[in-house]
Design a protein around this motif. Structure first.
Motif, PDB file in Angstrom:
ATOM      1  N   TYR A 491       7.299   3.631   4.733  1.00  0.00           N
ATOM      2  CA  TYR A 491       6.236   4.317   5.447  1.00  0.00           C
ATOM      3  C   TYR A 491       5.630   5.409   4.577  1.00  0.00           C
ATOM      4  CZ  TYR A 491       8.365   2.099   9.542  1.00  0.00           C
ATOM      5  OH  TYR A 491       8.872   1.187  10.422  1.00  0.00           O
ATOM      6  N   THR A 520       2.088   8.223  15.219  1.00  0.00           N
ATOM      7  CA  THR A 520       1.307   7.008  15.027  1.00  0.00           C
ATOM      8  C   THR A 520      -0.166   7.284  15.260  1.00  0.00           C
ATOM      9  OG1 THR A 520       1.646   6.369  17.332  1.00  0.00           O
ATOM     10  CG2 THR A 520       3.199   5.513  15.722  1.00  0.00           C
ATOM     11  N   MET A 546       2.605   6.711  10.558  1.00  0.00           N
ATOM     12  CA  MET A 546       2.649   5.279  10.854  1.00  0.00           C
ATOM     13  C   MET A 546       1.312   4.827  11.400  1.00  0.00           C
ATOM     14  SD  MET A 546       6.502   4.863  12.337  1.00  0.00           S
ATOM     15  CE  MET A 546       7.885   5.483  11.362  1.00  0.00           C
ATOM     16  N   ASP A 551       4.101  -0.256  14.726  1.00  0.00           N
ATOM     17  CA  ASP A 551       5.139   0.694  14.318  1.00  0.00           C
ATOM     18  C   ASP A 551       5.860   1.329  15.497  1.00  0.00           C
ATOM     19  OD1 ASP A 551       5.004   0.422  11.578  1.00  0.00           O
ATOM     20  OD2 ASP A 551       3.354   1.839  11.370  1.00  0.00           O
TER      21      ASP A 551
END
Length: 836
Positions: A491, A520, A546, A551
């Motif tokens: 990541y 995210t 992310m 994810d």
């Protein structure tokens, strides 16, 4: 005896090395010009095929029952017959090669070892000829007269020495009978060094005939199978179709496979040269001398077209997987990948070449393509496999999804099983337990390959770019390997621009940190500007960025890593590890901001679950937080896309409309200003319309900054902002814009009539029938069309320039009218008129 055994073992080992070494194998790769492909097929004469006068035998097993099994159970497609017969021919070639190790004279009858296929379209016959060991009369009776029997097992038993080195394909004879899927009669002509040439013939009824070949020894050595095709199997009379099947099933057979083609070419005829001589005699009666005059060629002869037969090699690619990996170069691996992927010049990102030993022996090459297929993630829901299963270099299938999990559908793998059972069918071998064991080995080797790749950050970053989502899908569906997959995930992080692993993140965690923080969003830039990461970054915590839609689902499924929990910083229950030190401060802030909290909660009662002082904000005035079981902005976007495909959106609407928690920044000037206004009259929020508008605008701005979509739409948000601007400027909030525009006038009657007339003209043109145009108009139109589309016959100004002649429409119409008048039937006249 021991010395003989040792000698045979050494010779057998040498034969294996020779099979793998290109130089040694070249001795067996001679062209197929010595293969006999007779035109009369032994008993045929002038296309008349008399009945064989030989001994008749009955099958030991009922052929009708066998054919029912072959058609309905063993083979799913008739094309398998070619693979089976080529495999049998390969076995026969291997047998004579083994015999030649101890008996050099075995190859004297024909030194070439190959298979030749010929298509005879006029007779609807295919012949498959090998120069292998051949069969005696007794072999024909035993091997082809007994179902599920071949000579391979007996051959292995008669060979002393190390039989494990004899890599023969077939041990059972069922495959031969697949020929009756496409044939209504089969004739096998075979010549063994120890017997005369014999013919075996059957129509797969209940018996077969064996007779000595009256044509004598036409093969030299080997076996020829003449397949008389059924009426509905003409596709196999196309040599291109035959070549496709050889490439598909038998591409990597050790011995060369030729197809005999009839070709034509044009050659220059040799000129005829005439010679003239002059004879002269002198007075001294010298010997007569001939002086050759200058050669004068006659007129050049026209080219001549000749027809000839030529054998084309069909299996040019070599099975590099059977070789020692140390002997295979990078170039050979690249070339083989191009063959495997059917993409000339294609490159792989990485590969693994290995051999498994033990209970299940097999050899394999595994490739990771340099680019992911465009439809990789669209085809996850349906069966797909890039694993090609071979048994002894004979292609079995690439249609099985049992070899690899779905998330590994991007791999391209060749598996060659050494000891897979062939006693029933090569179509069902994939369901065997040993094949399932191969699947586990393949997955294990993939993890080894990825672990090796991860040592090179640049190379592994390329893999993550192409297949990172595939790994995440594996974490969701492959429960047995989820821990291994979690260590391979990578990541972006606030710690570095490079990718980081979960293992590296844990090694950098701060004192007292119990959770792995992540957030995210649609992209990394958006995540960096999110209010949710402000406080964490200010404190020095690392946050994983992310931006892949899957994810959040993956981390929720993983639950944790090395006893560390995953914490979405956009969720309500955020624990930073310093709660004990700031508990009293939080209580004091709650008490201080109570008037503002009450005002805002009352104003936004229909929009938020509650309003509270935030501990995660530093520079932003507010943030909208999902509760622990609610949807974050990223999850809401994902589910919104799925809801469009789902007509029943009840659950979706319920989750989307769940109220969020509004957190305010106690140190932001805007919030402090709003607190001051609320503290003056804690109960007066109902009368402060300006504050209510201000709170709603703040809520809308926070929605957008937190990644959510505007609940009431853009128009309502723009209206609130406009009202605030009016109040700040002292403009009446109810005043409307003044404007004056000219009004569009209705059409007058004259314009309407003109439009109607124009429409009637269009309708009349649409309904116009053939013959309505005058000959002059039609002739003019055709001339203009001809002049515009046909180029001049010669360059402008050329003496031989030709212009296309104009069509004389009058003559055509006059002639057509005469034909119409001559017809007696009114219907016929009308049909001809319509045709004109």
């Amino acid at each position: 005896m021991k010395r003989s055994f040792l000698l045979l073992s050494i010779l057998a080992a040498i034969s294996v090395v020779a099979a793998e070494a290109p130089a040694a194998q070249a001795a067996f790769n001679q062209p197929g010009e010595n293969v006999a492909v007779p035109q009369n097929f032994a008993f045929e004469s002038n296309s008349q095929e008399p009945v064989i006068q030989g001994e008749k035998f009955h099958f030991q097993t009922e052929v009708s029952r066998l054919m029912n099994i072959v058609i309905n159970s063993l083979y799913k497609t008739p094309e398998i017959f070619l693979r089976e017969l080529i495999s049998n021919g390969s076995d026969a070639l291997d047998k004579i090669r083994f015999q030649a190790l101890t008996n050099a004279s075995a190859l004297q009858t024909n030194p070439n070892l190959n298979v030749t296929i010929a298509v005879h379209k006029d007779k609807r016959i295919i012949t498959i000829t090998d120069t292998g060991i051949g069969m005696t009369k007794e072999d024909l009776q035993k091997n082809l007269g007994t179902i599920a029997k071949s000579g391979t097992s007996e051959f292995l038993e008669t060979m002393s020495g190390d039989k494990a080195d004899m890599d023969l394909i077939g041990k059972f004879g069922v495959g031969f009978y697949s020929v009756f899927l496409v044939a209504d009669k089969v004739r096998v002509t075979s010549k063994n060094n120890n017997d005369d040439q014999y013919i075996w013939e059957s129509t797969a009824v209940d018996d077969f005939t064996i007779a000595k070949d009256p044509a004598g020894n036409t093969l030299g050595r080997g076996t020829q199978i003449a397949i008389h095709l059924k009426p509905d199997q003409d596709q196999y009379l196309d040599d291109t179709r035959i070549q496709q099947l050889v490439t598909k099933y038998s591409e990597f057979i050790n011995f060369p496979i030729y197809i005999r083609r009839t070709k034509t070419k044009t050659v220059e005829a040799e000129p005829v040269v005439a010679k003239e001589t002059d004879k002269t005699t002198d007075d001294s009666e010298e010997a007569q001398v001939e002086d050759a005059k200058e050669e004068e060629p006659k007129e050049k002869a026209a080219p001549v077209t000749i027809t000839y037969e030529e054998d084309d090699l069909m299996n040019t690619n070599k099975p590099i997987w059977i070789r020692d990996p140390k002997s295979v170069s990078e170039t050979e691996y690249d070339e083989f990948y191009s063959v495997l992927s059917r993409e000339p010049g294609a490159k792989s990102m990485a590969y693994s070449h290995f051999k498994a030993e033990g209970d299940n022996e097999f050899k394999a090459i595994m490739y990771i393509p340099s680019k992911a297929p465009k439809d990789l993630y669209q085809r996850v829901d349906h069966a797909h496999s890039n694993v090609k299963l071979y048994v002894k270099r004979v292609f079995i299938t690439d249609d099985s999804t049992d070899f690899l999990p779905r998330w590994l559908g991007f791999l391209k793998v060749v598996v060659d099983a050494e000891d897979a059972p062939l006693n029933v069918s090569r179509e069902t071998v994939q369901s065997n337990k040993s094949i399932k064991s191969i699947s586990k080995h393949l997955v294990k080797k993939l993890f080894d390959l990825l672990k090796s790749m991860s040592q090179d950050e640049t190379k592994y970053a390329d893999f993550i770019k192409e297949y990172g989502t595939a790994l995440k899908l594996g974490a969701l569906e492959d429960k047995s390997n989820v821990k291994k997959i979690s260590r391979l995930l990578r990541y972006r992080s606030s710690n570095s621009e490079n990718l980081t692993s979960l293992e590296s993140y844990v090694s950098r965690m701060k004192k007292g940190q119990k959770d792995i923080f992540y957030f995210t969003g649609a992209n990394v830039d958006e995540i960096k500007q999110s209010p949710f990461v402000e406080s964490l970054l200010a404190r020095g915590y690392e946050v994983l960025y992310m931006d892949d839609p899957v994810d959040e689902i993956v981390l929720s499924h993983l639950g944790g890593f090395e006893n560390k929990s995953f914490q979405n910083v956009g969720k309500s229950d955020l624990k930073l590890g310093d709660e004990d030190h700031s508990a009293e401060t939080e209580k004091e802030l709650e008490q201080k901001f109570l008037p503002l909290l009450d005002w805002m909660h009352a104003t936004l009662l229909n929009d938020v679950e509650k309003v509270r002082v935030s501990k995660r904000l530093t520079t932003s005035p507010a943030a909208l937080v999902a509760n622990d079981f609610g949807w974050t902005a990223n999850m809401e976007r994902i589910m919104e896309g799925q809801a469009k495909q789902n007509k029943d959106a009840t659950m979706h609407n319920f989750m989307k409309n769940q109220k969020k928690i509004l957190e305010i920044n106690p140190g932001h000037p805007l919030i402090l200003g709003m607190l001051e206004r609320a503290s003056k009259d804690p109960k007066g929020y109902e009368n402060d319309k300006h504050f209510q508008e201000m709170a709603k605008v703040l809520y809308d701005i926070t929605l957008v900054r937190s990644g959510y979509s505007l609940k009431d739409g853009v128009k309502a948000f723009a209206g609130r902002v406009e009202n605030m601007l009016r109040e700040n400027l002292g403009v009446d909030t109810t005043a409307e814009a003044e404007f004056e525009v000219p009004q569009a006038e209705p059409r007058d009657q004259e314009e309407i009539d003109a439009e109607i007339e124009k429409r009637e003209d269009i309708l009349d043109a649409d309904n116009e029938k053939p013959g309505m145009m005058s000959p002059e108009e039609l002739n003019k139109m055709l001339k203009e069309f001809t002049d515009s589309t046909n180029p001049p016959m010669a360059a402008p100004g050329s003496s031989n320039s030709q212009q296309p002649e104009a069509v004389n429409v009058e003559e055509i119409v006059a002639k057509a009218e005469e034909e119409l008048d001559s017809e007696s039937s009114a219907e016929t006249k009308e049909a001809v008129h319509d045709e004109l």
